[in-house]
Design a protein around this motif. Structure first.
Motif, PDB file in Angstrom:
ATOM      1  N   THR A 261       0.809  -1.228   0.000  1.00  0.00           N
ATOM      2  CA  THR A 261       0.000   0.000   0.000  1.00  0.00           C
ATOM      3  C   THR A 261       0.839   1.275   0.000  1.00  0.00           C
ATOM      4  O   THR A 261       0.449   2.235  -0.679  1.00  0.00           O
ATOM      5  N   PRO A 262       1.965   1.352   0.728  1.00  0.00           N
ATOM      6  CA  PRO A 262       2.701   2.626   0.697  1.00  0.00           C
ATOM      7  C   PRO A 262       3.172   3.008  -0.696  1.00  0.00           C
ATOM      8  O   PRO A 262       3.374   4.188  -0.974  1.00  0.00           O
ATOM      9  N   LEU A 263       3.330   1.999  -1.570  1.00  0.00           N
ATOM     10  CA  LEU A 263       3.845   2.300  -2.900  1.00  0.00           C
ATOM     11  C   LEU A 263       2.862   3.123  -3.715  1.00  0.00           C
ATOM     12  O   LEU A 263       3.238   3.808  -4.658  1.00  0.00           O
TER      13      LEU A 263
ATOM     14  N   ARG B 293       0.961   5.426  -2.409  1.00  0.00           N
ATOM     15  CA  ARG B 293       0.835   6.765  -1.827  1.00  0.00           C
ATOM     16  C   ARG B 293       2.172   7.445  -1.965  1.00  0.00           C
ATOM     17  O   ARG B 293       3.170   6.986  -1.428  1.00  0.00           O
TER      18      ARG B 293
END
Lengths: 132, 656
Positions: free
Chosen positions: A19-21, A23
């Motif tokens: 998920t951080p990728l 954002r």
């Protein structure tokens, strides 16, 4: 049953990691080693405290204490180099500070800068406009 | 459940590798989302190894003998706690334990120290690199989830030597200590890479280091307890290679705990501290390697295996990379401060460091000497306890002297006249102690010197604490309040003193063994043997079977100066299930003064018993010392009182 759990495990781990990728987050970096300035003051204070304690517990003569104390107090606490930061870090921060400063109100009566939540001027007592 | 565990291990390997690469990539390309994703991998890795450990525990507790590891180390008659301890009884389980603890520590470190934005990507990559190595071993070399083609009805059972309370606690504590050193190491590497070489990394990981040191200490203590009650040597330490391997990182970690204070206070010893933490971590890996590789024969021979070469390569890799990195940063590591005087707390610490490193070097050489001698002369030559004792006794005595003198030294520059005055009370107390010890009949030189120095150190510590309290009392506090606040203001210093008191007790126990008495006797029923004030009468014995054990037991009545004291029952057990392995179950009677320790060496067909009776003076104080050491560590762990921060700003204002 086991298969469901395994699929679930893969899904959860994938979600945690990936998920951080999606954002985009900024990368703030202090280029180069940090200036020792912030620590110097604390270190000087600690050194003075140690000296005073060693003196009080009878490990230092008065003369040694005085000499060491003046040496430590004169130490390069002030020689702290200013932080050098890249422009892409500094510029948005500076802009933010300027914006905050513009919001800062001052007293209509005497011009003293007012704390955020003030209802009256702490210097002259004039009520602050727009606040009741 | 087993498949889930196996999958979790494989995924942990993939995720660890990802967690090694991504933070580096993100930091290099200055892409925040990549670093972020890499840090998430640290958490995911902890989750995966948590799942794997749970699945493994489930296999153990449900006695799933289809699992090769469970079948190899567990059995139906094993009780709950020992079934639990099977987790770390064998290689695959130990590796899983190592990896799981590392994963948990890494996640905790990233969570707690994530604020160090510069260091964290590199620290996380270092931790995950280690995790990748261990999960690689678990995936490809030694799987805890390997299945047998046919599940046996019962497992082979746990090695009876390991069925002891000491063995329940010793391995996990030792591993916690070993793995704990990885966190300060990772931050040291990060500091080197980013050139953030001030004391930020040291302050950030101070508690990690302390916790790791604490677990290393308890790993040693539990190991000593096990050796004492289970191995039947009569002693607690035999300079066995694996014992040494556990001692080595403890020595360097202890040196590190002291030397970091000099960097924090004086900006000195930057290179030294990095070297110490690299050495500590590498020696922790070396300890795991020695236990698991079977390179050197030892009491831990049950743990031999095939992962040796891989492990050795990994150690070389870590060593090469960290020292290579260090070399490129030498310029930036130049210290800013300088020593004010040779007679100061700093130089005391420095000297202490040299001694610890000297001890570590001597123990290391002695430990690997069989390998060295084989390489040079083709013959494996072991150096025995005499070598280690000869070297380490003077080292220990010097450390005791330093432990007594250092608290009396001022930072920066001690005034010699005042130092002599400070030495007066501890010195006189030590002389009085020596006279009392001589009067008590202690003539053995080393023990006398050690115990006298113990008195000296204790007096010096008490004097220093008392003086500190008196300074506060001068401000109108009662003595008790002054004492409490003194400790609260500087828990690290006074916690350290308490740890020293614990070490003193440990030293006293070790010194005690120097004037112990030992006697072998062959007794027929009704015959007696007298050792010092104790007379032991052999009342009879027999052999009976319990489960898989054939127990031979002798009953002895013990008299002290003619008065009936107690009855002791030393045993010798043969485990039929395990290659007829014979074990001694010693009988111990403990008092504050000494332990009466009886080993049943054998029983003849004529009913005569072969006994070894040992008197170990002051043993109980070793275990009490371990408790005091724990208390001291807890105090040092305590956060510094907020009041200290206020004093700090006041002093700064005064000085300005």
């Amino acid at each position: 049953m086991d298969v469901v759990a395994m699929v679930l495990l893969v899904g959860v781990v994938g979600a945690i990691i990936l998920t951080p990728l999606f954002r985009r987050s900024g990368f703030v970096s202090l280029a180069g080693p940090p200036a020792p300035g912030g620590q110097a003051g604390r270190k000087t204070a600690d050194a003075l405290a140690d000296l005073a304690f060693d003196h009080a517990t009878g490990k230092l003569t008065d003369d040694d204490y005085a000499a060491l104390r003046s040496k430590v107090a004169a130490a390069p606490a002030a020689s702290a180099a200013p932080l050098s930061l890249p422009a892409e870090v500094v510029d948005p921060l500076e802009a933010e500070i300027r914006a905050a400063r513009r919001l800062r109100r001052s007293c209509a009566g005497c011009g003293t800068a007012l704390p955020q939540a003030a209802r009256f001027c702490p210097a002259c007592g004039t009520p602050v406009e727009g606040r009741r | 459940m087993s498949e889930i565990g196996a999958l979790a291990v494989v995924m942990a390997f993939v995720v660890s590798t990802y967690g090694t690469v991504m933070p580096l990539l993100g930091a290099g390309l200055r892409r925040g989302e990549l670093v972020h994703s890499g840090l998430r991998a640290v958490y995911a890795n902890a989750l995966l190894l948590g799942v794997a450990s749970t699945a493994f525990l489930y296999a153990l507790l449900t006695r799933d003998f289809g699992n090769a590891y469970v079948a190899g180390y567990s059995s139906r008659d094993l009780g709950f706690w020992y079934t639990l301890s099977v987790f770390w009884a064998g290689q695959a389980g130990s590796l899983l334990f190592w990896a799981a603890v590392l994963a948990a520590f890494s996640a905790l470190a990233v969570w707690r120290l994530g604020r160090l934005r510069e260091l964290i990507p590199y620290a996380a990559a270092t931790l995950m690199g280690t995790s990748a190595f261990f999960t690689m071993l678990l995936t490809f070399v030694s799987s805890p989830f390997a299945r047998l083609p046919v599940a046996p009805a019962d497992g082979a059972g746990l090695n009876p030597l390991l069925q002891n309370a000491g063995m329940f606690f010793h391995p996990p504590t030792q591993y916690l200590g070993f793995v704990g050193t990885a966190v300060p190491f990772a931050f040291a590497v990060a500091a080197l890479v980013t050139r953030h070489l001030d004391d930020e990394w040291i302050r950030a990981t101070r508690r990690w280091t302390l916790a790791a040191w604490f677990f290393l200490s308890w790993g040693l203590i539990f190991g000593m307890m096990w050796a004492y009650v289970e191995l039947g040597w009569g002693g607690f330490w035999a300079w066995d290679p694996v014992e040494n391997a556990a001692l080595l990182p403890w020595l360097t970690a202890t040196a590190f705990l002291h030397s970091v204070m000099i960097q924090e206070k004086r900006d000195l010893l930057k290179v030294w501290n990095v070297v110490l933490i690299i050495l500590t971590y590498v020696l922790a890996l070396f300890g795991t390697f020695l236990t698991r590789s079977g390179v050197l024969s030892s009491v831990h021979a049950f743990a031999t295996s095939s992962i040796g070469p891989l492990f050795f390569l990994f150690i070389l890799l870590v060593l090469g990379m960290s020292f290579g990195l260090l070399l490129t940063r030498l310029g930036a590591l130049r210290s800013q401060g300088e020593l004010d005087s040779l007679v100061s707390r700093e130089s005391g610490f420095l000297f202490n460091n040299l001694i610890f490193i000297g001890a570590a070097f001597a123990v290391f050489i002695g430990t690997v000497f069989p390998i060295l001698s084989e390489a040079v002369s083709g013959m494996k030559i072991s150096v025995g306890p005499p070598f280690f004792n000869q070297i380490n006794v003077p080292i220990g005595l010097t450390l005791l002297v330093l432990m007594g003198v250092c608290p009396l030294l001022a930072w920066r520059k001690a005034s010699p006249g005042h130092l002599l005055r400070s030495l007066a009370v501890p010195g006189v107390t030590a002389v009085a102690g020596a006279v009392a010890l001589l009067a008590a009949g202690i003539r053995q030189g080393t023990a006398l010197a050690a115990l006298t120095l113990c008195v000296f150190v204790t007096a010096a510590i008490i004097q220093d604490v008392h003086r500190g309290a008196m300074v506060r009392r001068g401000h109108g506090e009662t003595y008790a309040v002054a004492l409490g606040r003194l400790v609260a203001r500087n828990p690290r210093r006074y916690g350290g003193y308490v740890v020293h008191l614990g070490i003193i007790l440990l030293f006293a126990g070790m010194a005690g063994s120097a004037f112990g008495t030992e006697r072998d006797a062959v007794l027929a029923r009704g015959q007696t043997v007298t050792v010092n004030q104790y007379t032991l009468r052999y009342e009879g014995g027999g052999t009976y079977t319990r489960g898989e054990r054939i127990i031979t037991e002798a009953t002895l009545t013990v008299f002290e100066n003619g008065r009936l004291l107690t009855i002791m029952r030393p045993q010798r057990n043969v485990h039929t299930g395990r290659d007829e392995q014979a074990m001694t179950e010693v009988a111990i009677r403990t008092t504050p003064r000494e332990d009466l320790y009886v080993i049943l060496a054998g029983m003849g067909d004529d009913g005569r018993v072969n006994l070894r009776v040992i008197i170990n003076p002051l043993m109980m104080w070793m275990w009490i010392g371990a408790g005091v050491l724990t208390l001291g560590t807890l105090i040092a762990f305590w956060p510094q009182a907020a009041a200290a921060a206020q004093t700090r700003s006041r002093r700064l204002a005064e000085a300005a």
